[in-house]
Design an enzyme around this catalytic site. Structure first.
Site, PDB file in Angstrom:
ATOM      1  N   LYS A  36       0.840  -1.201   0.000  1.00  0.00           N
ATOM      2  CA  LYS A  36       0.000   0.000   0.000  1.00  0.00           C
ATOM      3  C   LYS A  36       0.877   1.254   0.000  1.00  0.00           C
ATOM      4  CE  LYS A  36      -0.362  -0.360   5.034  1.00  0.00           C
ATOM      5  NZ  LYS A  36      -1.159  -0.977   6.112  1.00  0.00           N
ATOM      6  N   TYR A 260      17.239  28.752  11.529  1.00  0.00           N
ATOM      7  CA  TYR A 260      16.083  29.540  11.968  1.00  0.00           C
ATOM      8  C   TYR A 260      15.914  29.512  13.483  1.00  0.00           C
ATOM      9  CZ  TYR A 260      14.375  29.711   7.142  1.00  0.00           C
ATOM     10  OH  TYR A 260      14.243  29.933   5.812  1.00  0.00           O
TER      11      TYR A 260
HETATM   12  C1  LIG Z   1      -0.440  -1.989   6.790  1.00  0.00           C
HETATM   13  C2  LIG Z   1      -1.042  -3.267   7.199  1.00  0.00           C
HETATM   14  C3  LIG Z   1      -0.268  -4.437   7.300  1.00  0.00           C
HETATM   15  C4  LIG Z   1       1.237  -4.418   7.211  1.00  0.00           C
HETATM   16  O1  LIG Z   1       1.736  -3.978   8.444  1.00  0.00           O
HETATM   17  P1  LIG Z   1       3.298  -3.924   8.785  1.00  0.00           P
HETATM   18  O2  LIG Z   1       3.329  -3.529  10.195  1.00  0.00           O
HETATM   19  O3  LIG Z   1       3.884  -2.896   7.862  1.00  0.00           O
HETATM   20  O4  LIG Z   1       3.854  -5.276   8.520  1.00  0.00           O
HETATM   21  C5  LIG Z   1      -0.919  -5.633   7.563  1.00  0.00           C
HETATM   22  N1  LIG Z   1      -2.265  -5.678   7.735  1.00  0.00           N
HETATM   23  C6  LIG Z   1      -3.033  -4.569   7.682  1.00  0.00           C
HETATM   24  C7  LIG Z   1      -4.496  -4.681   7.917  1.00  0.00           C
HETATM   25  C8  LIG Z   1      -2.456  -3.326   7.423  1.00  0.00           C
HETATM   26  O5  LIG Z   1      -3.216  -2.226   7.395  1.00  0.00           O
END
Ligand SMILES: *Cc1c(COP(=O)(O)O)cnc(C)c1O
Length: 366
Positions: A36, A260
């Site tokens: 994702k 800054y």
């Molecule tokens: C993002 C996500 C994962 C992966 O999680 P990681 O901690 O990056 O391994 C797995 N399951 C769901 C439902 C997620 O939203």
């Protein structure tokens, strides 16, 4: 090699090795990959085909657009789950691209089941809320569905999934509570749907051991070199490297300030290097006072991170060891992991990766 915008390297060999190492932690479960958010900001177009070539056959993305793009990229021979399920009106896209929605609410299930009664629906996954309280149908919703076996079959519920809230804290009591709730729901649903497959573990969940693996595990961050729990450090490799060029080196007197707000005041004469890259590139402002780079030693970040530039202390290096204009200093790599930078910035490696900016050229190593 000098590169004026910096060098963001993504090691595709290490990526594939991490996927295989995660698979080796499993007995019977299948190892999927979560890609994702553009594969956690690293570029899904490069990442997903490498995982597919390594043997991965199941992928998870967040939404339908990501799923459609991934289907085009990978072709028909893989399974793609949509973690946010089926938004209103997306049924057609899901079916056309053989995307499996993860149904997250009773209302979403009803819509999907109605659609499935009219056309021969594609399979779906049902997500159960076991304690995360973010997405998922409740146990009470599930109990009602179990009283309507025809509807469940029509909707082609092939998967039951859930998600750990605290898998990165293995001793947290919520882990075993969630496992118990999930296992009970699985057992009752399987009386109606004996072919049902189940999935619960993200990267950290895999490290909880075989009782958390079920039929399919869903690692994301561990593929990209994040260390979900210390036990994983021995079999995961870093994937991401970031080197940024020095724009200018200067000497400052005691009492002079840097950047800054004049937050940092030199207690003694200093030699400092201004480096290309700032918060517009994903170097978080919260690194102020805590961040570091590496060049013949650790270089503390001085003063505030600005939009395009950061300043590092190089005083402690012998003059011939100091970086010069055009030299690349390491922000991420062998000496500074994504988890190290996350700790310095008061965040998690996921945010470090997904913020890495578009100005960096991504170099894929394979
Ligand atoms: C993002 C996500 C994962 C992966 O999680 P990681 O901690 O990056 O391994 C797995 N399951 C769901 C439902 C997620 O939203």
């Amino acid at each position: 090699m000098s590169d004026h915008t910096g060098r963001l390297t993504i090691d595709l060999v290490a990526l594939a090795a991490n996927w295989r190492s995660l698979r080796e932690q499993l007995y019977h479960a299948e190892c999927a990959a979560v890609v994702k958010a553009d594969a956690y900001g690293l570029g899904v177009d490069a990442i997903a085909p490498v995982l597919q070539a390594a043997g991965c056959r199941t992928f998870f993305v967040a939404d339908v657009d990501e799923g459609v793009a991934l289907r085009r990229l990978l072709g028909d021979a893989c399974r793609i789950f949509i973690l946010q399920g089926c938004p209103k009106g997306a049924e057609g896209s899901l079916l056309a691209h053989q995307l499996i929605p993860v149904i997250v609410s009773a209302a979403m299930f009803e819509r999907w089941a109605n659609m499935a009664q009219m056309r021969s629906g594609a399979p779906c996954a049902l997500k159960l809320n076991t304690g995360m309280n973010r997405l998922g149908v409740e146990q009470s919703d599930l109990n009602r569905l179990i009283e309507q076996p025809t509807l469940l079959r029509k909707a082609r519920v092939h998967w039951l999934i859930s998600h750990f809230a605290c898998a990165d804290t293995p001793d947290h009591p919520l882990n075993s509570l969630q496992l118990t709730r999930f296992s009970e729901a699985r057992a009752s649903l399987m009386q109606l749907l004996p072919e049902l497959k189940t999935s619960m573990a993200n990267s950290a969940g895999i490290l909880l051991g075989p009782q958390a693996h079920f039929d399919l595990v869903r690692p994301g961050i561990a593929l990209y070199g994040g260390i979900p729990t210390p036990a994983a450090a021995r079999f995961l490799q870093p994937v991401v490297g970031l080197k940024l060029p020095v724009i200018q080196v200067r000497s400052i007197d005691a009492g002079q300030s840097v950047s800054y707000g004049a937050d940092y005041v030199a207690p003694e004469p200093k030699v400092v290097a201004a480096v290309r890259g700032g918060y517009a590139d994903g170097l978080l402002r919260s690194l102020c006072g805590r961040g570091k780079a590496w060049f013949n030693g650790y270089l503390p970040l001085l003063g505030r991170v600005s939009m395009d530039c950061c300043v590092f202390d190089i005083t402690h290096l012998a003059p011939e060891q100091r970086p010069q204009e055009g030299d690349l200093v390491e922000l991420l790599g062998a000496s500074i992991s994504i988890d190290d930078m996350a700790q310095d910035a008061g965040t998690i490696s996921y945010e470090i990766l997904t913020r890495l900016g578009k100005r960096f050229k991504r170099h894929y190593l394979n």
